[in-house]
Structures are given as C-alpha cells and as structure tokens.
Design a protein around this motif. Structure first.
Motif, PDB file in Angstrom:
ATOM      1  N   GLU A  46       0.628  -1.464   0.137  1.00  0.00           N
ATOM      2  CA  GLU A  46       0.522   0.293  -0.227  1.00  0.00           C
ATOM      3  C   GLU A  46       1.134   1.050  -0.065  1.00  0.00           C
ATOM      4  O   GLU A  46       0.341   1.984   0.224  1.00  0.00           O
ATOM      5  CB  GLU A  46      -1.157   0.207   1.200  1.00  0.00           C
ATOM      6  CG  GLU A  46      -1.868  -0.852   1.060  1.00  0.00           C
ATOM      7  CD  GLU A  46      -2.504  -1.031   2.235  1.00  0.00           C
ATOM      8  OE1 GLU A  46      -3.344   0.332   3.089  1.00  0.00           O
ATOM      9  OE2 GLU A  46      -3.460  -2.021   2.873  1.00  0.00           O
ATOM     10  N   GLY A  47       1.969   1.076  -0.228  1.00  0.00           N
ATOM     11  CA  GLY A  47       3.141   2.176  -0.676  1.00  0.00           C
ATOM     12  C   GLY A  47       2.550   3.261  -1.286  1.00  0.00           C
ATOM     13  O   GLY A  47       3.742   4.022  -1.599  1.00  0.00           O
ATOM     14  N   TYR A  48       2.287   2.705  -2.379  1.00  0.00           N
ATOM     15  CA  TYR A  48       2.413   3.517  -3.757  1.00  0.00           C
ATOM     16  C   TYR A  48       1.119   3.699  -4.300  1.00  0.00           C
ATOM     17  O   TYR A  48      -0.233   2.840  -3.746  1.00  0.00           O
ATOM     18  CB  TYR A  48       2.775   2.461  -4.952  1.00  0.00           C
ATOM     19  CG  TYR A  48       4.740   2.142  -4.678  1.00  0.00           C
ATOM     20  CD1 TYR A  48       5.148   3.454  -5.016  1.00  0.00           C
ATOM     21  CD2 TYR A  48       4.849   1.072  -4.880  1.00  0.00           C
ATOM     22  CE1 TYR A  48       6.112   2.948  -5.132  1.00  0.00           C
ATOM     23  CE2 TYR A  48       6.558   1.226  -4.284  1.00  0.00           C
ATOM     24  CZ  TYR A  48       7.130   1.770  -4.456  1.00  0.00           C
ATOM     25  OH  TYR A  48       8.626   1.922  -4.631  1.00  0.00           O
ATOM     26  N   LEU A  49       0.460   4.599  -4.422  1.00  0.00           N
ATOM     27  CA  LEU A  49      -0.926   5.001  -5.136  1.00  0.00           C
ATOM     28  C   LEU A  49      -0.818   5.996  -7.059  1.00  0.00           C
ATOM     29  O   LEU A  49       0.381   6.239  -6.522  1.00  0.00           O
ATOM     30  CB  LEU A  49      -1.282   6.210  -3.865  1.00  0.00           C
ATOM     31  CG  LEU A  49      -1.318   6.080  -2.721  1.00  0.00           C
ATOM     32  CD1 LEU A  49      -1.317   7.793  -1.921  1.00  0.00           C
ATOM     33  CD2 LEU A  49      -2.469   5.259  -1.796  1.00  0.00           C
ATOM     34  N   ASN A  50      -1.902   5.448  -7.290  1.00  0.00           N
ATOM     35  CA  ASN A  50      -2.203   5.896  -8.401  1.00  0.00           C
ATOM     36  C   ASN A  50      -3.336   7.095  -8.259  1.00  0.00           C
ATOM     37  O   ASN A  50      -4.869   6.611  -7.668  1.00  0.00           O
ATOM     38  CB  ASN A  50      -2.577   4.921  -9.186  1.00  0.00           C
ATOM     39  CG  ASN A  50      -3.473   3.472  -9.551  1.00  0.00           C
ATOM     40  OD1 ASN A  50      -3.081   3.695  -8.207  1.00  0.00           O
ATOM     41  ND2 ASN A  50      -3.506   2.850  -9.782  1.00  0.00           N
ATOM     42  N   SER A  51      -3.375   8.125  -9.039  1.00  0.00           N
ATOM     43  CA  SER A  51      -4.074   9.147  -9.147  1.00  0.00           C
ATOM     44  C   SER A  51      -4.994   8.726 -10.766  1.00  0.00           C
ATOM     45  O   SER A  51      -4.344   8.680 -11.113  1.00  0.00           O
ATOM     46  CB  SER A  51      -3.885   9.881  -9.090  1.00  0.00           C
ATOM     47  OG  SER A  51      -4.982  11.515  -9.222  1.00  0.00           O
ATOM     48  N   PRO A  52      -6.310   9.060 -10.840  1.00  0.00           N
ATOM     49  CA  PRO A  52      -7.263   9.223 -12.063  1.00  0.00           C
ATOM     50  C   PRO A  52      -6.654  10.164 -12.577  1.00  0.00           C
ATOM     51  O   PRO A  52      -7.098  10.139 -13.249  1.00  0.00           O
ATOM     52  CB  PRO A  52      -8.345   9.245 -11.668  1.00  0.00           C
ATOM     53  CG  PRO A  52      -8.578   9.315 -10.001  1.00  0.00           C
ATOM     54  CD  PRO A  52      -7.219   9.663  -8.743  1.00  0.00           C
ATOM     55  N   SER A  53      -6.099  11.316 -12.746  1.00  0.00           N
ATOM     56  CA  SER A  53      -5.366  12.465 -13.114  1.00  0.00           C
ATOM     57  C   SER A  53      -3.879  11.959 -13.563  1.00  0.00           C
ATOM     58  O   SER A  53      -3.288  12.398 -14.293  1.00  0.00           O
ATOM     59  CB  SER A  53      -5.278  13.799 -12.159  1.00  0.00           C
ATOM     60  OG  SER A  53      -4.937  13.280 -11.270  1.00  0.00           O
TER      61      SER A  53
END
Length: 170
Positions: A46-53
């Motif tokens: 869970e250390g990496y996130l992805n943004s919809p933009s």
C-alpha cells in the motif's frame, strides 16, 4: 548449558531445537525477521498510490520514490540477513574452532550494529517524508495505516537489532 568458548557448549553436540528457540538472541532474530516483513510488506502493498489524473503510481511518502525504495530495500535485506544468521544460530554449536566462533560472534555484533543504524536512518527518512506529505496527494487516506505501520516497525527494529549488540549474541 555448559560454559564454553563464546557462549556455546562443547562443540559437536546434538542439535537441540528447544534450546535454540529459548535463546534470547534467536527470539530477537525472529522478531526482527517479522518486523522486516511488516515494513517491506506494507510499503509494497500500500505504499504506492495512483491518481485518476496521473498515469503513473507515486510513493505515499511525499511522492518520493527514494523513501519507498529505501524502506523496501532495507526490509528485504534485513529479512535475508535474519535468515542467514538464523542458519548460523543452528550451525553454531557444531563449530569447534574457538577462532571461528569468535568470528561468528563478532560478525553478528558488527552486522547487528550496522542494521540498527540502517533502521534508524530508515525511520528518520520515512517519518520525515510522511510528515511533509501533502494531504491533497491522498484525499481518501488510502494506505495511511500501512505507511504508519512501516514507520512504527522501522522504529521498533532499531531496538531489536541494537539489543543484540548490547547483549552478547551467543
């Protein structure tokens, strides 16, 4: 256990798993092993996130990929180091040479001090990057518990590694 060179009984005795599991340095090594799994596992999961933009993932720690990379690298290498020294703990009673026992003990002390330092650096780095992270980068608070867990277990790892330096490991 009979006294012997560098904390071991007479060499050549039969392997006793019960005695191995009861030794404080073995317990600390297993605890360190579990802590390293928690650190690298929580960052990888869970250390990496992805943004919809955006098309690419970013590290939860202030968008700094070095923070996530350091946590994962130290966690995985500490995991492997714990396995290596657990194997040495199993083999240690079979070592008959006092010089070889001394080398094993001194390497354990040196490696443990080195890992305590690496965990201290990791704790400071992750905590700092977490502190300066922008709330707008993660509006849904995704992965925040995992990020905090990695920071906490990095802190706990300092003490599990340094305690093996303070208390004679064998």
């Amino acid at each position: 256990m009979e006294g012997g060179a560098y904390g071991a009984g007479k060499a050549g005795g039969a392997f006793d798993p019960y005695t191995l599991v009861r030794q404080p340095h073995t317990i600390l090594r297993v605890v360190s092993w579990v802590f390293s799994i928690v650190v690298f596992g929580s960052i990888v999961n869970e250390g990496y996130l992805n943004s919809p933009s955006e098309s690419e993932e970013f590290c939860i720690y202030n968008r700094n990929p070095n923070a996530c990379g350091y946590g994962v690298t130290v966690g995985v290498l500490a995991f492997l180091t714990c396995l290596l020294y657990l194997a040495l703990d199993v083999y240690f009673p079979q070592i008959s040479s006092v010089k070889d026992r001394k080398k094993a003990v001194l390497s354990d002390i040196g490696v443990s001090a080195f890992w305590a330092f690496l965990w201290f650096v990791g704790f400071c780095f992750l905590a700092n990057q977490w502190q300066v992270s922008e709330p707008k980068d993660n509006p849904l608070n995704e992965g925040t518990d995992a990020a905090r867990a990695a920071i906490a277990f990095s802190f706990f790892s300092i003490f599990t590694w340094i305690s093996r330096v303070i208390w004679a490991p064998f």
